[in-house]
Motif scaffolding. Structure first.
Motif, PDB file in Angstrom:
ATOM      1  N   LYS A  25       0.837  -1.182   0.000  1.00 16.32           N
ATOM      2  CA  LYS A  25       0.000   0.000   0.000  1.00 16.32           C
ATOM      3  C   LYS A  25       0.877   1.239   0.000  1.00 16.32           C
ATOM      4  O   LYS A  25       1.900   1.294   0.676  1.00 16.32           O
ATOM      5  CB  LYS A  25      -0.927  -0.012   1.201  1.00 16.32           C
ATOM      6  N   SER A  51      -2.901   8.158   1.138  1.00 17.41           N
ATOM      7  CA  SER A  51      -3.020   6.773   1.575  1.00 17.41           C
ATOM      8  C   SER A  51      -3.826   6.020   0.530  1.00 17.41           C
ATOM      9  O   SER A  51      -5.027   6.273   0.350  1.00 17.41           O
ATOM     10  CB  SER A  51      -3.717   6.689   2.939  1.00 17.41           C
ATOM     11  N   GLU A  52      -3.131   5.122  -0.178  1.00 14.41           N
ATOM     12  CA  GLU A  52      -3.732   4.422  -1.323  1.00 14.41           C
ATOM     13  C   GLU A  52      -4.227   5.469  -2.332  1.00 14.41           C
ATOM     14  O   GLU A  52      -3.435   6.243  -2.837  1.00 14.41           O
ATOM     15  CB  GLU A  52      -4.835   3.476  -0.856  1.00 14.41           C
ATOM     16  N   ASP A  53      -5.562   5.538  -2.589  1.00 13.21           N
ATOM     17  CA  ASP A  53      -6.064   6.481  -3.591  1.00 13.21           C
ATOM     18  C   ASP A  53      -6.764   7.672  -2.950  1.00 13.21           C
ATOM     19  O   ASP A  53      -7.516   8.387  -3.606  1.00 13.21           O
ATOM     20  CB  ASP A  53      -7.037   5.772  -4.539  1.00 13.21           C
TER      21      ASP A  53
END
Length: 731
Positions: A25, A51-53
């Motif tokens: 991630k 954070s991620e997308d």
């Protein structure tokens, strides 16, 4: 230490990969001012975290590397793609458990819908909230909003639901919803659609509740059960599926069962009303199999046992067409060749059944396009057709025909005049079926089962096209004269001129039912096709210097040189159109009858679109041509006229639109409607007053009823719309 750490943040943007190798991630943290103490990282001034997308901005972000948690404080803004926006004062986030607490929070999706709550909790992008406000209007002063005690938003499935909601207009509560759910994206989602509610004097309370199911991207279905309290119950199902080229096939089936008391009160014919529809169109069905080949398939099929089948699909459904044609067509073509296959089925709900209506099942065609032969001035074409005309009762026939035109064309006087010569070769064979008892109109004997028809017509044409540019406009003019006559003609006795004449005399003195016992040659070959005739055409066009059409005039007349009766049955046709000024267009078609010594058909259309006004006015009248030809014309019984107008204008505070249809022959309003509407970004309201006259199928054939109704409609953008209709007493 601090400077060194900040430099690393700026260069590397704190990109970290955490978790096991099976689920990597992305994490990123940056700011103008970043400090670190033990496992705690504090980012301030333009703090940003990825954070991620999910992209997050805040005045201050505190991140715990050991616990993998973050605290965002002050003007927190969160984005995920283009579908979610969150505004909060404080956000607690655990990146390991994916649990987030937002206090207070504001959400907005790409459609403009927003949610506002004192506390929102997020677990793996599924948000739950309490005491929330939902709307699609301005945040500070929403025209409408919902106050809900609790709810849930699933960003994976893009669905939201709410409990104990009160609908407010401004600060005024108007409606209570114990529970409702709705999609938050523009993609198709399964669920209940807006219902149709109404009340009528004949049918009582009406409730139609569509249910939309979209389990897969390539197909969906809408189920619409309904109840009409005083009339009956039923529903419709519409299935739609898309092929690989995104052509939509639509299948609709409907059923409605009427109560016995309702049928008895209104003397109706059918207790059960049902029907089905199929529509599909596709280009390139067989194109991959052949070179330089293009084709198209088209189908439009409808069967119903009552006119009410179409009307019952909606609360205010309108359908008055007693005649309907179902079609299934296919054609394919290359540079020089064309093939076609056509099926036609005719329905007439004014009759008890369609048993005596001739149906085309099918018509097959091959055509060779116009091509040169030996010289550029000599041309030819080739056409072959085979028709199977059938029905349940009465004679049927199969007709095979071939047509070969041969032509010659050249120009004179520096291309100012064109001369065309053509020989049209035609031959046909007709085989009758189920013809027992059918009589020859001339001999009064049994009609022959097989008949032949052939002719060779010649045609000489003269035409001229001229054009000239002037200072303020451009003018074109076209003239054409065609003379066509038979050079050779052969017919069987059943297709001779005397049979045509005998049938015409019978048609003028017999009813339609009595005529069914006689052979009608007009269904096979048009009697006028082999008669000597002259066609005269003349047209004028005026264009502005920008190429816009200003005025046109066209005139057409056919003259039969050896048959005065046929000439008198022809009409002098004139067409005229003008654009007097920008926004106003007027066109007219006028037909003059020599038999009636008057205009037998005319239509006038005027449209105006300027200054915010949109309006049209159409007038049409016609005299029954069959009555004219038979000499039985009556100015009252054989004449029809119709006037239709529409007007639309936005007054600013509200929009007005209206239309009316008036029967000028029988002097009554066929239908009219007046609509007052208002749209304010997120909210719309419309009030409609309307009336119509519609035919219904009774045990005494077809009767008409007059309906008036009032409809109010509310539109909550982008959520949904709902309306209620009150139908008034029938006349």
């Amino acid at each position: 230490m601090r400077v060194c750490y900040l430099a690393c943040v700026c260069l590397l943007l704190c990109a970290v990969v955490y978790g096991d190798e099976d689920r990597k991630k992305i994490f990123e943290l940056s700011a103008n001012n970043v400090t670190s103490r033990g496992s705690m990282v504090v980012a301030q001034d333009n703090a940003f975290m990825l954070s991620e997308d999910v992209y997050m901005y805040a005045d201050k972000i505190t991140y715990n590397r050991e616990e993998e948690s973050a605290l965002l404080e002050g003007n927190v803004r969160i984005y995920r793609g283009g579908s979610l926006f969150v505004d909060a004062a404080r956000v607690e986030m655990n990146l390991k458990t994916k649990h987030t607490i937002l206090q207070p929070a504001y959400f907005q999706n790409e459609n403009g819908m927003w949610f506002s709550g004192q506390e929102v909790q997020d677990k793996d992008k599924i948000y739950t909230f309490k005491k929330a406000i939902i709307s699609g209007c301005d945040v500070q002063f929403p025209i409408w909003h919902l106050k809900s005690s609790s709810g849930r938003y699933d960003s994976h499935k893009e669905y939201a639901s709410a409990w104990n909601s009160r609908l407010y207009f401004g600060s005024l509560p108007v409606f209570y919803l114990p529970y409702f759910s709705f999609p938050t994206s523009t993609e198709r989602k399964s669920g209940l659609l807006s219902p149709e509610l109404g009340s009528t004097s004949r049918e009582g309370f009406v409730y139609i509740q569509p249910l939309y199911l979209a389990p897969f991207k390539q197909w969906d279905i809408t189920l619409s059960p309904q109840i009409r309290v005083d009339r009956g119950y039923g529903g419709n199902a519409e299935f739609r599926i898309a092929d690989e080229k995104n052509n939509i096939a639509r299948f609709n089936v409907g059923y409605f069962r009427q109560y016995h008391e309702y049928m008895k009160d209104y003397n109706l014919l059918n207790k059960e009303i049902f029907g089905f529809e199929v529509e599909y169109s596709r280009a390139g069905l067989l194109e991959p199999l052949f070179r330089n080949y293009k084709d198209h398939f088209y189908s439009s099929i409808m069967y119903m046992n009552d006119l009410e089948y179409k009307r019952l699909q909606k609360l205010n459904g309108r359908y008055s067409t007693r005649l309907h044609t179902s079609r299934v067509n296919y054609f394919g073509q290359s540079d020089n060749h064309y093939i076609g296959m056509y099926f036609k089925y005719f329905s007439n709900l004014a009759q008890a059944n369609n048993n005596n209506i001739l149906q085309t099942m099918p018509n097959l065609q091959y055509h060779h396009y116009l091509d040169t032969l030996f010289s550029k001035h000599l041309y030819y074409a080739f056409d072959v057709q085979s028709k199977n005309i059938t029905r349940h009762t009465g004679y049927t026939y199969w007709q095979n025909s071939i047509n070969v035109p041969l032509g010659l064309s050249f120009s004179l006087l520096k291309d100012y005049i064109n001369i065309n010569g053509k020989v049209d070769l035609f031959a046909s064979n007709v085989s009758l079926g189920n013809a027992q008892g059918v009589q020859d109109p001339f001999t009064q004997r049994q009609i022959e089962r097989s008949m032949h028809y052939a002719y060779a017509n010649y045609e000489i044409g003269l035409n001229s096209d001229v054009a000239k540019a002037y200072k303020h406009f451009f003018h074109t003019m076209h003239f054409e004269a065609l003379f066509n006559a038979p050079a050779y003609r052969y017919t069987s006795d059943a297709l001779s001129d005397r049979v045509y004449q005998a049938y015409a005399q019978l048609a003028g003195s017999m009813s339609s039912a009595a005529l069914e016992a006689y052979w009608n040659p007009n269904e096979i070959i048009d009697f006028s096709a082999a008669q000597p005739k002259v066609d005269l055409k003349f047209s004028n066009y005026f264009y502005s210097t920008e190429g816009k059409e200003l005025f046109f005039y066209r005139i057409y007349q056919r003259i039969y040189t050896q048959n005065q009766a046929l000439t008198q049955n022809q009409s002098l046709r004139q067409e005229v159109g003008t654009t007097l000024f920008d926004g106003l267009n007027i066109t007219a078609n006028i037909f003059y009858s020599y038999i009636a010594n008057t205009f037998n058909e005319a239509s006038v259309t005027a449209s105006f679109n300027k200054f915010g006004i949109q309006s049209t006015l159409n007038y049409f009248f016609r005299i029954d041509s069959r009555a004219l030809q038979a000499g039985t014309y009556d100015a009252i019984a054989n004449r029809s006229g119709f006037l239709r107008g529409s007007l639309r204008y936005d007054f600013g505070y509200f929009q007005f639109s209206g239309n009316l249809g008036y029967d000028t022959q029988n002097n009554y309003f066929k239908d009219w409607s007046v609509i007052f509407s208002r749209d304010i970004r997120c909210f719309g309201i419309a009030l409609k007053f309307a009336a119509d006259v519609r035919p219904i199928l009774t045990t005494n054939n077809i009767e008409t009823i007059s309906n008036q109704y009032i409809k109010v409609e509310f539109r909550f953008v982008p959520l949904a719309g709902v309306g209620f209709t009150q139908r008034l007493q029938n006349q």
